[in-house]
Write a protein that holds these residues in place. Structure first.
Motif, PDB file in Angstrom:
ATOM      1  N   VAL A  78      47.075  29.280  40.362  1.00  0.00           N
ATOM      2  CA  VAL A  78      45.848  29.075  39.592  1.00  0.00           C
ATOM      3  C   VAL A  78      45.105  30.397  39.507  1.00  0.00           C
ATOM      4  O   VAL A  78      44.886  31.059  40.531  1.00  0.00           O
ATOM      5  N   HIS A  79      44.721  30.772  38.293  1.00  0.00           N
ATOM      6  CA  HIS A  79      43.912  31.985  38.097  1.00  0.00           C
ATOM      7  C   HIS A  79      42.636  31.594  37.374  1.00  0.00           C
ATOM      8  O   HIS A  79      42.672  30.994  36.296  1.00  0.00           O
ATOM      9  N   VAL A  80      41.499  31.941  37.975  1.00  0.00           N
ATOM     10  CA  VAL A  80      40.203  31.687  37.343  1.00  0.00           C
ATOM     11  C   VAL A  80      39.842  32.911  36.503  1.00  0.00           C
ATOM     12  O   VAL A  80      39.561  33.981  37.037  1.00  0.00           O
ATOM     13  N   ALA A  81      39.873  32.735  35.196  1.00  0.00           N
ATOM     14  CA  ALA A  81      39.595  33.853  34.295  1.00  0.00           C
ATOM     15  C   ALA A  81      38.101  34.104  34.140  1.00  0.00           C
ATOM     16  O   ALA A  81      37.659  35.256  34.046  1.00  0.00           O
ATOM     17  N   GLU A  82      37.325  33.038  34.111  1.00  0.00           N
ATOM     18  CA  GLU A  82      35.873  33.144  33.939  1.00  0.00           C
ATOM     19  C   GLU A  82      35.199  32.001  34.686  1.00  0.00           C
ATOM     20  O   GLU A  82      35.780  30.925  34.870  1.00  0.00           O
ATOM     21  N   ALA A 125      35.420  33.806  39.202  1.00  0.00           N
ATOM     22  CA  ALA A 125      36.208  34.609  38.259  1.00  0.00           C
ATOM     23  C   ALA A 125      37.001  35.681  38.996  1.00  0.00           C
ATOM     24  O   ALA A 125      36.451  36.428  39.809  1.00  0.00           O
ATOM     25  N   GLY A 126      38.296  35.750  38.703  1.00  0.00           N
ATOM     26  CA  GLY A 126      39.187  36.720  39.325  1.00  0.00           C
ATOM     27  C   GLY A 126      39.929  36.190  40.528  1.00  0.00           C
ATOM     28  O   GLY A 126      40.912  36.793  40.965  1.00  0.00           O
ATOM     29  N   ASP A 127      39.479  35.065  41.097  1.00  0.00           N
ATOM     30  CA  ASP A 127      40.180  34.474  42.233  1.00  0.00           C
ATOM     31  C   ASP A 127      41.502  33.863  41.780  1.00  0.00           C
ATOM     32  O   ASP A 127      41.631  33.383  40.638  1.00  0.00           O
ATOM     33  N   GLY A 128      42.459  33.854  42.688  1.00  0.00           N
ATOM     34  CA  GLY A 128      43.751  33.234  42.424  1.00  0.00           C
ATOM     35  C   GLY A 128      44.177  32.401  43.615  1.00  0.00           C
ATOM     36  O   GLY A 128      43.789  32.669  44.753  1.00  0.00           O
TER      37      GLY A 128
END
Length: 236
Positions: free
Chosen positions: A188-192, A205-208
């Motif tokens: 999972v990648h949080v883009a925003e 944002a930016g966490d994976g």
């Protein structure tokens, strides 16, 4: 097992015209503990300054996906494609036996913010190819919309890799669940924005997040969240 990689732990490259955050080892950023997840090799969170971009360069034997968050990305390649990629659009380029391309932000006064994603193809030596589709907010709001898959099902972009990508937007009480195959990997990648994963991991944002051996993914309690979810083969 759920493993969180915080945004601030990523690699950073600042070239003036380009600021890039590297989730996995890339170019001058080398971290042997973060070489990728399964067959996912690159997530670069790129911001291109106005009037600048990547000059013509070559790739081979990689599935390259671009996902624009803000601004516009102008793409040209040796296959004859010349397009603009806008927010919500998904572009897949199969580098295969070899392709050359450039990517520019021609706008004045607006930064282009996009994710550059690389996946290992199902096999080497594929014929180069290109595909681009739009998935607007209505397609992704409060759900995990399939945007890329090996068979192009549900109107997704066709990936020549043992992987699929889903995209979702979450605000307030919106939530979505996804059954996972514990024999595979999920990322999972949080883009925003911000979102909560499985009711306990608050992500920004930016966490994976890597999910290994898990059977369920739940996302909710979002604040302007734009999230990508990868289903991945374990191949190295």
């Amino acid at each position: 097992m759920i493993t969180v990689r915080k945004a601030e732990d990523r690699g950073v490259a600042d070239h003036g015209w380009l600021k890039s955050f590297h989730t996995f080892s890339f170019a001058d950023y080398y971290d042997p503990a973060h070489m990728g997840v399964g067959n996912l090799r690159v997530i670069n969170d790129d911001r291109i300054a106005p009037g600048t971009g990547f000059g013509t360069h070559a790739h081979r034997d990689m599935e390259i996906v671009s996902y624009v968050l803000e601004g516009e990305l102008a793409h040209r390649d040796s296959m004859g494609n010349g397009t603009a990629i806008r927010p919500g659009e998904v572009q897949r380029m199969t580098a295969g036996t070899g392709v050359r391309h450039s990517e520019f932000n021609h706008a004045q006064g607006q930064t282009t913010h996009f994710l550059q994603i690389w996946l290992l193809p199902a096999r080497a030596g594929l014929q180069p190819g290109y595909e681009q589709k739009e998935f607007g907010p209505a397609d992704k709001q409060g759900r995990l919309r399939l945007v890329a898959a090996p068979d192009g099902r549900e109107g997704s972009v066709t990936l020549h890799a043992d992987a699929s990508i889903r995209a979702g937007l979450f605000d307030g009480d919106e939530s979505a669940e996804l059954a996972l195959d514990p024999k595979r990997l999920a990322y999972v990648h949080v883009a925003e924005g911000e979102v909560t994963l499985n009711g306990e991991h608050r992500l920004r944002a930016g966490d994976g997040v890597t999910l290994d051996g898990e059977t369920r993914l739940a996302l909710g309690a979002g604040r302007g969240a734009n999230v990508l979810v990868f289903d991945l083969a374990r191949s190295s």
